[in-house]
Design a protein around this motif. Structure first.
Motif, PDB file in Angstrom:
ATOM      1  N   GLU A  39      43.077  46.548  42.883  1.00 61.87           N
ATOM      2  CA  GLU A  39      42.879  47.444  41.733  1.00 61.87           C
ATOM      3  C   GLU A  39      43.222  48.891  42.120  1.00 61.87           C
TER       4      GLU A  39
ATOM      5  N   HIS B  74      39.835  42.308  46.011  1.00 65.52           N
ATOM      6  CA  HIS B  74      40.021  42.617  44.580  1.00 65.52           C
ATOM      7  C   HIS B  74      40.089  44.124  44.362  1.00 65.52           C
ATOM      8  N   GLU B  75      39.151  44.840  44.988  1.00 71.88           N
ATOM      9  CA  GLU B  75      39.081  46.286  44.759  1.00 71.88           C
ATOM     10  C   GLU B  75      40.296  46.990  45.365  1.00 71.88           C
TER      11      GLU B  75
ATOM     12  N   HIS C  69      32.842  41.046  35.324  1.00 70.16           N
ATOM     13  CA  HIS C  69      32.403  42.170  36.162  1.00 70.16           C
ATOM     14  C   HIS C  69      32.822  43.493  35.522  1.00 70.16           C
TER      15      HIS C  69
ATOM     16  N   GLU D 128      27.793  44.066  39.619  1.00 74.29           N
ATOM     17  CA  GLU D 128      28.035  45.038  38.538  1.00 74.29           C
ATOM     18  C   GLU D 128      26.906  44.994  37.509  1.00 74.29           C
TER      19      GLU D 128
HETATM   20 FE   LIG Z   1      35.870  45.717  40.595  1.00 73.51          FE
END
Ligand SMILES: [Fe+2]
Ligand SMILES: [Fe+2]
Length: 340
Positions: A90, A86-87, A246, A282
């Motif tokens: 992004e 995911h990161e 998150h 988070e």
């Molecule tokens: Fe994230």
């Protein structure tokens, strides 16, 4: 201390995670090719998904084109941890060069929901950045004062200047209206949209994720901290999207509002073992950033959580809390490096 000293701490798995995070964000603050190379060296062969996702986050915030190949490779690896993937998606959206497009397009149909949702937003952000570049409106005026994206990111050498993009280019994607030096995954909704309409979109589970994110960042930027914190607390209680939740936690950490209902939502989120570890992570860091003394024991308890991502997040959160309580880090005045 040199980049090499920080690199050595970054990759030293015998060090406590908070110390490695400090090295990570110091390298991010230093910026430049050597710092990017050091961070890339930490993207593989580390057993901590939390650590690797944070390295990917930093590379995205640095908008480092030299990181694209590694980020794409990790994003494409369906056997890797979904928070790390995911990161990476992004970060590719933040870097937003044409080389990022193919991997993001493929990830839009990924089997993992958080990867799919992230890639969809990242691809749209990339297209948005491309259009803005076409209009030559991308460079942001130097703001009077901004703080680094979150308390966590201030876990770096206090003297470090606000980081410039790794490629030395004008920083694209730092919202002129945002008090934070974060490259948001989605631009804030326009100032012409009334706040109550933004709140409604943010809370509407049937609304498009791009619009919900844009509403969240616009509300954050408008400065009604306690009101926004309460709305974000509602998101945590009602949304089915781990991705949205998150990010809501991340924004709560940026706001550092002590609002009781929002804090209670963060605590419930951290305590909920059925919640996605990315959301619990988070929530833990937001609790650390808000730094209310009565939450210290909670973080200590969950530093022993069975999920490694959550446990390590609580260790880092305790370090953030200690830093915030000691007043170790003050908001950095934005410098000319932020905008061209
Ligand atoms: Fe994230
Ligand atoms: Fe994170």
């Amino acid at each position: 201390m040199s980049v090499e000293t920080h690199r050595a701490e970054l990759v030293d798995q015998s060090l406590p995670m908070p110390r490695r995070f400090r090295a990570l964000f110091t390298l991010r603050s230093i910026g430049g090719d050597d710092a990017v190379a050091a961070l890339l060296g930490a993207m593989t062969d580390d057993p901590s998904a939390l650590f690797r996702h944070e390295v990917a986050f930093a590379l995205g915030q640095m908008q480092a084109p030299g990181a694209v190949d590694v980020l794409k490779r990790v994003l494409r690896d369906v056997t890797d941890d979904e928070m790390v993937r995911h990161e990476c998606a992004e970060a590719l959206g933040a870097i937003a060069t044409e080389e990022c497009v193919d991997a993001l397009r493929d990830a839009c149909v990924d089997g993992c929901r958080v990867v799919r949702e992230t890639a969809t937003l990242a691809l749209r952000r990339l297209e948005h950045a491309r259009a803005k570049r076409g209009e030559a409106k991308d460079a942001v005026e130097a703001p009077a004062s901004k703080t680094l994206g979150s308390a966590k990111e201030r876990l770096s050498a206090p003297a470090a200047a606000a980081p410039a993009p790794a490629n030395g280019a004008p920083r694209d994607g730092v919202d002129a209206d945002s008090p934070y030096l974060s490259v948001d995954p989605v631009p804030a909704a326009p100032a012409s949209v009334p706040s109550d309409a933004l709140t409604a979109v943010l809370l509407d589970e049937s609304a498009d994720m791009w619009d919900r994110y844009g509403a969240m960042f616009a509300l954050r930027n408008r400065g009604d901290g306690p009101g926004v914190a309460r709305t974000l607390g509602e998101v945590l209680g009602s949304s089915q999207s781990a991705l949205l939740k998150h990010e809501a936690c991340y924004v709560l950490g940026q706001l550092q509002e002590a609002d009781a209902t929002a804090r209670a939502s963060l605590v419930r989120t951290l305590e909920d073992v059925r919640e996605h570890p990315m959301v619990r992570h988070e929530a833990a860091e937001a609790i650390g950033s808000i730094a209310a003394p009565d939450t210290e024991n909670l973080l200590r308890k969950y530093a022993g959580d069975g999920d490694r991502i959550v446990a390590e997040s609580c260790e880092v959160a305790l370090d953030i809390m200690a830093s915030e309580m000691s007043g170790e880090f003050v908001p950095l005045a934005a410098c000319g490096e932020v905008a061209a």
